[in-house]
Scaffold this motif. Sequence first.
Motif, short mmCIF file in Angstrom:
data_model
loop_
_atom_site.label_atom_id
_atom_site.label_comp_id
_atom_site.label_asym_id
_atom_site.label_seq_id
_atom_site.Cartn_x
_atom_site.Cartn_y
_atom_site.Cartn_z
N ASP A 46 0.90 -1.27 -0.08
CA ASP A 46 0.08 0.24 0.12
C ASP A 46 1.08 1.27 0.15
O ASP A 46 1.81 1.49 0.98
N CYS A 49 -0.15 3.50 3.41
CA CYS A 49 0.22 3.39 4.83
C CYS A 49 1.51 2.30 4.79
O CYS A 49 2.13 1.91 6.03
N CYS A 71 -4.53 -1.00 0.89
CA CYS A 71 -5.38 -2.20 1.65
C CYS A 71 -6.81 -1.82 2.13
O CYS A 71 -7.52 -2.78 2.33
N CYS A 75 -7.28 4.20 2.77
CA CYS A 75 -5.73 4.57 2.29
C CYS A 75 -5.95 5.16 1.04
O CYS A 75 -5.24 5.98 0.67
ZN LIG Z 1 -3.28 1.17 3.84
#
Ligand SMILES: [Zn+2]
Length: 89
Positions: A46, A49, A71, A75
């Motif tokens: 990702d 994050c 994810c 996000c």
């Molecule tokens: Zn994420």
Amino acid sequence: MRLLIFLFLFYLAYRLIKKLMLPGQPSAKMPEQEPLLPVDDVMVKDPYCETYFPKRDGIKKVIKGQTCYFCSTECRDEYLERIEQSERD
Ligand SMILES: [Zn+2]
């Protein structure tokens, strides 16, 4: 005439034996396919994050021609927002 029948029977027996001894052509073996790894099983990161997760569980989003996986939708939205903000500067 009898001889002919005998020869015919002999011929049938011969064919039968031959068939039993050589059971036809060896069946063409199917080339064993290599187990293809499902493409969606790879781990992706990702970009927001920086968490790794299976690609199939990710949220796909094409950003500037690049396919990104997130994810979660949070996000993805945060990342898109960040890109928009960076473009605004
Ligand atoms: Zn994420």
